[in-house]
Design a protein around this motif. Structure first.
Motif, PDB file in Angstrom:
ATOM      1  N   SER A  62       0.511  -0.879  -0.075  1.00 48.42           N
ATOM      2  CA  SER A  62      -0.459  -0.463   0.287  1.00 48.42           C
ATOM      3  C   SER A  62       0.948   1.148  -0.392  1.00 48.42           C
ATOM      4  CB  SER A  62      -1.095  -0.181   1.260  1.00 48.42           C
ATOM      5  OG  SER A  62      -1.927  -1.311   1.147  1.00 48.42           O
ATOM      6  N   VAL A  63       1.645   1.285   0.524  1.00 49.46           N
ATOM      7  CA  VAL A  63       2.663   2.190   1.239  1.00 49.46           C
ATOM      8  C   VAL A  63       3.633   2.573  -0.410  1.00 49.46           C
ATOM      9  CG1 VAL A  63       4.748   2.854   1.842  1.00 49.46           C
ATOM     10  CG2 VAL A  63       3.145   2.224   2.975  1.00 49.46           C
ATOM     11  N   ILE A  64       4.438   1.869  -1.254  1.00 49.05           N
ATOM     12  CA  ILE A  64       4.671   1.729  -2.193  1.00 49.05           C
ATOM     13  C   ILE A  64       3.405   1.923  -3.143  1.00 49.05           C
ATOM     14  CG2 ILE A  64       5.218   0.287  -4.323  1.00 49.05           C
ATOM     15  CD1 ILE A  64       7.059  -1.005  -2.003  1.00 49.05           C
ATOM     16  N   GLY A  65       2.547   1.303  -3.640  1.00 47.19           N
ATOM     17  CA  GLY A  65       1.731   1.985  -4.656  1.00 47.19           C
ATOM     18  C   GLY A  65       0.854   3.640  -4.043  1.00 47.19           C
ATOM     19  N   LEU A  66       0.653   4.050  -2.884  1.00 47.14           N
ATOM     20  CA  LEU A  66       0.543   5.077  -2.868  1.00 47.14           C
ATOM     21  C   LEU A  66       1.228   6.105  -3.090  1.00 47.14           C
ATOM     22  CD1 LEU A  66      -1.955   6.621  -1.719  1.00 47.14           C
ATOM     23  CD2 LEU A  66      -1.602   6.754   0.557  1.00 47.14           C
ATOM     24  N   THR A  67       2.435   5.880  -3.000  1.00 41.03           N
ATOM     25  CA  THR A  67       3.398   6.702  -2.442  1.00 41.03           C
ATOM     26  C   THR A  67       3.415   7.380  -4.481  1.00 41.03           C
ATOM     27  OG1 THR A  67       4.657   6.213  -0.954  1.00 41.03           O
ATOM     28  CG2 THR A  67       5.774   7.613  -2.559  1.00 41.03           C
ATOM     29  N   ALA A  68       3.917   5.875  -5.166  1.00 39.97           N
ATOM     30  CA  ALA A  68       4.227   6.182  -6.777  1.00 39.97           C
ATOM     31  C   ALA A  68       3.030   6.626  -7.146  1.00 39.97           C
ATOM     32  CB  ALA A  68       4.520   4.752  -6.972  1.00 39.97           C
ATOM     33  N   PHE A  69       2.082   6.627  -7.030  1.00 41.00           N
ATOM     34  CA  PHE A  69       0.563   6.859  -7.343  1.00 41.00           C
ATOM     35  C   PHE A  69       0.683   8.777  -7.479  1.00 41.00           C
ATOM     36  CE2 PHE A  69      -4.202   7.387  -8.252  1.00 41.00           C
ATOM     37  CZ  PHE A  69      -4.987   7.199  -9.476  1.00 41.00           C
TER      38      PHE A  69
ATOM     39  N   TYR B  77       9.097   3.670  -8.849  1.00 43.33           N
ATOM     40  CA  TYR B  77       8.207   4.489 -10.197  1.00 43.33           C
ATOM     41  C   TYR B  77       8.669   5.153 -10.768  1.00 43.33           C
ATOM     42  CZ  TYR B  77       5.713   8.616 -11.611  1.00 43.33           C
ATOM     43  OH  TYR B  77       5.115   9.720 -11.836  1.00 43.33           O
ATOM     44  N   TRP B  78      10.152   5.681 -10.448  1.00 40.04           N
ATOM     45  CA  TRP B  78      11.725   5.182 -11.272  1.00 40.04           C
ATOM     46  C   TRP B  78      11.853   4.434 -12.361  1.00 40.04           C
ATOM     47  CZ3 TRP B  78      14.897   9.342  -7.771  1.00 40.04           C
ATOM     48  CH2 TRP B  78      14.175  10.381  -7.364  1.00 40.04           C
ATOM     49  N   THR B  79      11.941   3.480 -11.470  1.00 40.29           N
ATOM     50  CA  THR B  79      12.223   2.274 -12.472  1.00 40.29           C
ATOM     51  C   THR B  79      11.744   1.209 -12.911  1.00 40.29           C
ATOM     52  OG1 THR B  79      12.109   0.756  -9.846  1.00 40.29           O
ATOM     53  CG2 THR B  79      14.345   2.392 -11.144  1.00 40.29           C
ATOM     54  N   LEU B  80       9.933   1.055 -12.187  1.00 39.68           N
ATOM     55  CA  LEU B  80       9.366  -0.134 -12.838  1.00 39.68           C
ATOM     56  C   LEU B  80       7.949   0.941 -13.340  1.00 39.68           C
ATOM     57  CD1 LEU B  80       9.476  -2.609 -10.495  1.00 39.68           C
ATOM     58  CD2 LEU B  80      10.066  -2.369 -12.636  1.00 39.68           C
ATOM     59  N   GLY B  81       7.976   2.259 -13.035  1.00 38.32           N
ATOM     60  CA  GLY B  81       6.579   3.102 -14.042  1.00 38.32           C
ATOM     61  C   GLY B  81       5.554   3.265 -13.124  1.00 38.32           C
ATOM     62  N   ILE B  82       4.758   3.617 -12.991  1.00 37.72           N
ATOM     63  CA  ILE B  82       3.105   3.062 -11.933  1.00 37.72           C
ATOM     64  C   ILE B  82       2.954   1.601 -12.303  1.00 37.72           C
ATOM     65  CG2 ILE B  82       1.879   4.920 -14.105  1.00 37.72           C
ATOM     66  CD1 ILE B  82       1.444   4.604 -10.405  1.00 37.72           C
ATOM     67  N   TYR B  83       2.638   1.663 -13.102  1.00 38.96           N
ATOM     68  CA  TYR B  83       2.346   0.040 -13.728  1.00 38.96           C
ATOM     69  C   TYR B  83       2.998  -0.758 -12.519  1.00 38.96           C
ATOM     70  CZ  TYR B  83      -0.026   2.391 -17.844  1.00 38.96           C
ATOM     71  OH  TYR B  83      -0.790   3.075 -18.481  1.00 38.96           O
ATOM     72  N   GLY B  84       4.456  -0.311 -13.101  1.00 38.39           N
ATOM     73  CA  GLY B  84       5.596  -1.198 -12.251  1.00 38.39           C
ATOM     74  C   GLY B  84       5.082  -1.460 -10.092  1.00 38.39           C
TER      75      GLY B  84
ATOM     76  N   ASN C 161       8.623   6.024   1.080  1.00 40.08           N
ATOM     77  CA  ASN C 161       8.585   6.605   0.651  1.00 40.08           C
ATOM     78  C   ASN C 161       9.796   6.639  -0.679  1.00 40.08           C
ATOM     79  OD1 ASN C 161       6.569   8.394   0.587  1.00 40.08           O
ATOM     80  ND2 ASN C 161       7.667   9.868   1.547  1.00 40.08           N
ATOM     81  N   ALA C 162      10.990   6.346  -0.612  1.00 42.98           N
ATOM     82  CA  ALA C 162      12.433   5.560  -0.599  1.00 42.98           C
ATOM     83  C   ALA C 162      12.406   4.949  -1.808  1.00 42.98           C
ATOM     84  CB  ALA C 162      13.987   5.636   0.101  1.00 42.98           C
ATOM     85  N   ILE C 163      10.980   3.903  -1.331  1.00 43.01           N
ATOM     86  CA  ILE C 163      10.948   2.669  -2.055  1.00 43.01           C
ATOM     87  C   ILE C 163      10.537   3.029  -3.330  1.00 43.01           C
ATOM     88  CG2 ILE C 163      10.149   0.153  -2.241  1.00 43.01           C
ATOM     89  CD1 ILE C 163      11.518   0.134   0.581  1.00 43.01           C
TER      90      ILE C 163
END
Length: 429
Positions: free
Chosen positions: A27-34, A163-170, A156-158
């Motif tokens: 959730s943290v990774i998904g929400l931060t990236a989004f 987000y930078w490496t895999l994009g929003i889809y990743g 946030n860092a992860i």
């Protein structure tokens, strides 16, 4: 340290703990990236970022009368498992929604996913209360706060890295995988029927509108009859305002005031600084809970955070802001660990779901109203500093209210417990 090692000897707690950590990670990774995806794509429309946060809080208001009743009347283990698996399926749907680029569909998918997950927490808290001893509640709350600090430190860092490496889809795929793992871990737990269904066996057929409404009102009557619980819940309403403000104001002050050109990189530093503060604060607060009464920690924490939040609004450079955020983070665990360890001792296990069914919507209502005001008023009607002052004032109000009522109510609770203990000894004799 012995308390922490002892609690992990409980296999049920260990699996539930790992499941919770795994779910939070996704959730943290998904929400931060989004969030950064929205800020990148709609840089001139900060309201979209606020609306995204609203999609995680508003669903509570749509299902609030159901979540507590469902958690208390149906199988808590099955509820928690199905919540994770359905949320994973909705994250897959989000992949398709993002590919269309149509914001109404994206927001709708986020809304449904969030609505499903609102059923998870009351069920998970009920299971946790069932698998632990009363004396382990504060230890478990300390562990959860420590894990939250780790996510603040690296989340946030992860999230940004993914987000930078895999994009929003990743990032969304990572969310799907972690939710699935969490669901399977919960399903693998061996729990007694008393823990899964403390109020007896019921099925979905039993949950008609009249039954749901009756159970929902039983929860309200239980809260109103418990003065200490009611006093804590009054404060939770203000905490909802705080959550709404904190969910966006740190990113906003970086992007629109302190670091507009490199706010993403500074957000990583903020996550590290804030997480380090909460981690150290978690350790210190866990020690304090053994020497200081829990209600005193809540009161001290509220006043301390109020001062730090208001000071943060006066930041004119990134270094000053990060320093204040570190100091602020030190105080957060005081409140979270104290409340997390105290609440299960106040609420009867069979009522946990219905009480949470009232607490969560009240918090989310105030959080949603706050986010709605920010989305409409910022930056047209008020500045980012005003948001910080408002949140700080809420903490001051909570601290003042709690300092007036909690000491007296806590003493009354202790007196009743001592009296009940004496009666039990006399009966046994």
């Amino acid at each position: 340290m012995n308390k922490f090692t002892e609690i992990f000897k409980n296999a049920s707690f260990t699996r539930l703990f790992i499941a919770n950590v795994t779910s939070q990670m996704g959730s943290v990774i998904g929400l931060t990236a989004f969030m950064f995806y929205i800020l990148d794509r709609f840089s001139e429309q900060p309201s979209y970022a606020t609306i995204t946060e609203l999609m995680f809080s508003l669903p509570t208001l749509a299902v609030f009368f159901l979540v507590g009743v469902v958690a208390d009347r149906l199988d808590r283990q099955k509820i928690a498992y199905h919540c994770e698996m359905i949320a994973a399926a909705m994250s897959l749907c989000l992949l398709g929604a993002v590919s269309t680029g149509w914001m109404p569909l994206i927001f709708l998918t986020l809304f449904i996913r969030s609505a499903v997950q609102k059923f998870f927490f009351p069920a998970e808290q009920g299971i946790l209360q069932g698998v632990l001893r009363k004396e382990d509640y504060t230890t478990a709350a300390g562990l959860n706060q420590f894990i939250n600090s780790v996510f603040m430190l690296f989340g946030n860092a992860i999230g940004i890295f993914v987000y930078w490496t895999l994009g929003i889809y990743g990032a969304i795929v990572v969310d799907v995988v972690t939710l699935t793992i969490s669901g399977l871990l919960i399903k693998s737990m061996k729990l007694s029927e008393e823990i899964r269904q403390p109020n007896g066996t019921h099925s979905l057929k039993d949950l008609n509108i009249r039954f749901i409404w009756s159970d929902f009102m039983i929860g309200l009557k239980y809260i109103l009859s418990n003065k200490l619980l009611l006093a804590l819940i009054y404060g939770f309403i203000a905490f909802g305002v705080v959550n709404g403000g904190f969910s966006v104001m740190q990113v906003f002050i970086l992007k629109y005031k302190l670091a507009p050109d490199n706010y993403e990189q500074v957000s990583i530093y903020l996550g590290i600084v804030f997480g380090t503060g909460v981690m150290i604060g978690s350790f210190l607060s866990s020690l304090l809970t053994q020497k200081v009464k829990l209600f005193k920690l809540i009161i001290i924490g509220a006043f301390y955070i109020a001062v730090m939040t208001i000071l943060a609004s006066y930041a004119t450079n990134v270094l000053f802001f990060l320093t204040i955020c570190f100091l602020l983070a030190l105080g957060l665990p005081m409140i979270n660990i104290a409340i997390g360890g105290w609440m299960p001792t106040i609420i009867e296990p069979k009522m946990m779901g219905r009480v949470q069914g009232w607490i969560t919507p009240l918090m989310m209502l105030s959080q949603s109203i706050t986010l709605g005001i920010i989305s409409i008023g910022y930056p047209k009607w008020f500045s980012i500093e005003i948001i910080y002052w408002f949140v700080g004032t809420c903490f001051l109000i909570v601290g003042g209210y709690y300092s007036l009522v909690l000491p007296r109510l806590a003493r009354e609770k202790e007196a009743k417990e001592k009296l009940a203990g004496k009666k039990e000894v006399q009966l046994n004799y």
